[in-house]
Scaffold this motif. Structure first.
Motif, PDB file in Angstrom:
ATOM      1  N   ILE A   3      -3.624  -8.116  -0.763  1.00 50.40           N
ATOM      2  CA  ILE A   3      -3.262  -9.195  -1.680  1.00 50.40           C
ATOM      3  C   ILE A   3      -3.572  -8.782  -3.117  1.00 50.40           C
ATOM      4  O   ILE A   3      -4.639  -8.243  -3.399  1.00 50.40           O
ATOM      5  N   GLY A   4      -2.645  -9.037  -4.024  1.00 49.47           N
ATOM      6  CA  GLY A   4      -2.810  -8.742  -5.437  1.00 49.47           C
ATOM      7  C   GLY A   4      -1.507  -8.223  -6.011  1.00 49.47           C
ATOM      8  O   GLY A   4      -0.648  -7.723  -5.282  1.00 49.47           O
ATOM      9  N   SER A   5      -1.345  -8.327  -7.321  1.00 53.10           N
ATOM     10  CA  SER A   5      -0.091  -7.905  -7.950  1.00 53.10           C
ATOM     11  C   SER A   5       0.161  -6.414  -7.791  1.00 53.10           C
ATOM     12  O   SER A   5       1.301  -5.960  -7.884  1.00 53.10           O
ATOM     13  N   GLN A   6      -0.894  -5.642  -7.518  1.00 53.52           N
ATOM     14  CA  GLN A   6      -0.710  -4.207  -7.311  1.00 53.52           C
ATOM     15  C   GLN A   6       0.061  -3.913  -6.020  1.00 53.52           C
ATOM     16  O   GLN A   6       0.559  -2.815  -5.822  1.00 53.52           O
ATOM     17  N   TYR A   7       0.204  -4.904  -5.148  1.00 52.55           N
ATOM     18  CA  TYR A   7       0.927  -4.750  -3.881  1.00 52.55           C
ATOM     19  C   TYR A   7       2.307  -5.414  -3.916  1.00 52.55           C
ATOM     20  O   TYR A   7       2.911  -5.646  -2.883  1.00 52.55           O
ATOM     21  N   ARG A   8       2.799  -5.724  -5.115  1.00 56.39           N
ATOM     22  CA  ARG A   8       4.080  -6.422  -5.234  1.00 56.39           C
ATOM     23  C   ARG A   8       5.243  -5.532  -4.800  1.00 56.39           C
ATOM     24  O   ARG A   8       5.130  -4.315  -4.750  1.00 56.39           O
ATOM     25  N   ASP A  17      -6.904  -5.632  -9.930  1.00 60.26           N
ATOM     26  CA  ASP A  17      -5.756  -6.500 -10.196  1.00 60.26           C
ATOM     27  C   ASP A  17      -5.758  -7.033 -11.636  1.00 60.26           C
ATOM     28  O   ASP A  17      -5.398  -8.179 -11.889  1.00 60.26           O
ATOM     29  N   THR A  18      -6.170  -6.169 -12.562  1.00 62.25           N
ATOM     30  CA  THR A  18      -6.178  -6.570 -13.975  1.00 62.25           C
ATOM     31  C   THR A  18      -5.352  -5.623 -14.845  1.00 62.25           C
ATOM     32  O   THR A  18      -5.203  -5.875 -16.039  1.00 62.25           O
ATOM     33  N   THR A  19      -4.816  -4.554 -14.270  1.00 64.32           N
ATOM     34  CA  THR A  19      -4.116  -3.536 -15.060  1.00 64.32           C
ATOM     35  C   THR A  19      -2.621  -3.789 -15.167  1.00 64.32           C
ATOM     36  O   THR A  19      -1.961  -3.196 -16.007  1.00 64.32           O
ATOM     37  N   GLY A  20      -2.079  -4.643 -14.299  1.00 66.21           N
ATOM     38  CA  GLY A  20      -0.648  -4.876 -14.259  1.00 66.21           C
ATOM     39  C   GLY A  20       0.130  -3.829 -13.471  1.00 66.21           C
ATOM     40  O   GLY A  20       1.321  -3.974 -13.260  1.00 66.21           O
ATOM     41  N   HIS A  21      -0.541  -2.758 -13.053  1.00 67.72           N
ATOM     42  CA  HIS A  21       0.125  -1.687 -12.321  1.00 67.72           C
ATOM     43  C   HIS A  21       0.378  -2.068 -10.871  1.00 67.72           C
ATOM     44  O   HIS A  21      -0.394  -2.819 -10.271  1.00 67.72           O
ATOM     45  N   ALA A  22       1.437  -1.517 -10.322  1.00 65.33           N
ATOM     46  CA  ALA A  22       1.726  -1.611  -8.891  1.00 65.33           C
ATOM     47  C   ALA A  22       1.424  -0.263  -8.257  1.00 65.33           C
ATOM     48  O   ALA A  22       1.604   0.786  -8.891  1.00 65.33           O
ATOM     49  N   GLU A  23       0.957  -0.282  -7.013  1.00 64.21           N
ATOM     50  CA  GLU A  23       0.898   0.945  -6.228  1.00 64.21           C
ATOM     51  C   GLU A  23       2.350   1.299  -5.933  1.00 64.21           C
ATOM     52  O   GLU A  23       3.097   0.474  -5.413  1.00 64.21           O
ATOM     53  N   ALA A  24       2.772   2.503  -6.271  1.00 62.69           N
ATOM     54  CA  ALA A  24       4.176   2.877  -6.157  1.00 62.69           C
ATOM     55  C   ALA A  24       4.322   4.297  -5.616  1.00 62.69           C
ATOM     56  O   ALA A  24       3.363   5.073  -5.609  1.00 62.69           O
ATOM     57  N   CYS A  34       0.847  -1.197   0.000  1.00 65.93           N
ATOM     58  CA  CYS A  34       0.000   0.000   0.000  1.00 65.93           C
ATOM     59  C   CYS A  34       0.881   1.245   0.000  1.00 65.93           C
ATOM     60  O   CYS A  34       1.765   1.394   0.836  1.00 65.93           O
ATOM     61  N   PHE A  35       0.632   2.149  -0.912  1.00 68.01           N
ATOM     62  CA  PHE A  35       1.534   3.284  -1.081  1.00 68.01           C
ATOM     63  C   PHE A  35       1.447   4.342   0.005  1.00 68.01           C
ATOM     64  O   PHE A  35       2.338   5.164   0.152  1.00 68.01           O
ATOM     65  N   TRP A  36       0.414   4.359   0.822  1.00 69.79           N
ATOM     66  CA  TRP A  36       0.280   5.397   1.849  1.00 69.79           C
ATOM     67  C   TRP A  36       1.423   5.369   2.844  1.00 69.79           C
ATOM     68  O   TRP A  36       2.047   6.387   3.116  1.00 69.79           O
ATOM     69  N   GLY A  37       1.690   4.225   3.450  1.00 68.22           N
ATOM     70  CA  GLY A  37       2.759   4.127   4.448  1.00 68.22           C
ATOM     71  C   GLY A  37       4.134   4.274   3.846  1.00 68.22           C
ATOM     72  O   GLY A  37       5.036   4.853   4.463  1.00 68.22           O
ATOM     73  N   VAL A  38       4.308   3.773   2.627  1.00 64.87           N
ATOM     74  CA  VAL A  38       5.596   3.868   1.943  1.00 64.87           C
ATOM     75  C   VAL A  38       5.917   5.338   1.674  1.00 64.87           C
ATOM     76  O   VAL A  38       7.041   5.796   1.915  1.00 64.87           O
ATOM     77  N   GLU A  39       4.928   6.093   1.218  1.00 65.71           N
ATOM     78  CA  GLU A  39       5.138   7.524   0.979  1.00 65.71           C
ATOM     79  C   GLU A  39       5.504   8.238   2.274  1.00 65.71           C
ATOM     80  O   GLU A  39       6.419   9.070   2.300  1.00 65.71           O
ATOM     81  N   LEU A  40       4.803   7.930   3.343  1.00 63.20           N
ATOM     82  CA  LEU A  40       5.073   8.567   4.628  1.00 63.20           C
ATOM     83  C   LEU A  40       6.517   8.309   5.064  1.00 63.20           C
ATOM     84  O   LEU A  40       7.224   9.236   5.472  1.00 63.20           O
ATOM     85  N   GLU A  41       6.966   7.068   4.961  1.00 64.78           N
ATOM     86  CA  GLU A  41       8.322   6.713   5.391  1.00 64.78           C
ATOM     87  C   GLU A  41       9.393   7.401   4.537  1.00 64.78           C
ATOM     88  O   GLU A  41      10.360   7.933   5.075  1.00 64.78           O
TER      89      GLU A  41
END
Length: 158
Positions: free
Chosen positions: A91-96, A49-56, A12-19
């Motif tokens: 869970i899902g490829s967007q959270y890879r 989970d059909t776009t191939g994108h990751a939350e980044a 999930c990009f929220w916590g990653v951005e904060l850090e």
């Protein structure tokens, strides 16, 4: 001041951005989607989970203050890089787990950093983080930008 861009996916990009936003030398962050095939993805579409994108998170930084290697070290410490397409309850490829490299130097450093992390003995399972060439970064909707900060939530990842 010279600025560089680094892009990381660690759940999930929220916590990653904060850090990343707390790191001295990081001049800005923004959350979004990358690594997929859909043009102009939305949060709702990415969650299917059909776009191939990751939350980044796209991190702009001053390399005179913080090195790319230091950002990689921070990245490894904020998530579990051994779970494929999952972080905690998400869970899902967007959270890879992925590093999207903007140069050959970043790619070399990321690959070497991954090898060191995998051999470190820190993890019970192999590191499955993808090292990829950066593609178009699609900023997430405004309500996702600085989401936790806007709500006064200060968490530590991992």
């Amino acid at each position: 001041m010279t600025k560089e861009i680094a892009t990381f996916a660690a759940g999930c990009f929220w916590g990653v951005e904060l850090e990343f936003g707390k790191v001295p030398g990081v001049t800005s962050t923004r959350v979004g989607y990358t690594g997929g095939h859909l043009e102009n993805p939305t949060y709702e579409k990415v969650c299917e989970d059909t776009t191939g994108h990751a939350e980044a998170v796209e991190v702009e930084f001053d390399p005179a203050v913080v090195s790319y290697q230091e950002l990689l070290d921070k990245f490894w410490g904020m998530h579990d890089p051994t779970t494929r397409h999952r972080q905690g309850p998400d869970i899902g490829s967007q959270y890879r787990s992925a590093v999207f490299c903007h140069s050959e130097s970043q790619k070399t450093q990321a690959e070497e950093s991954l090898a060191r992390e995998d051999a470190s003995g820190r993890w019970a399972n192999p590191v499955v983080t993808e090292i990829l060439t950066a593609e178009k970064f699609w900023p997430a909707e405004e309500y996702h930008q600085k989401y936790l900060q806007k709500r006064g939530i200060d968490i530590s990842c991992h």
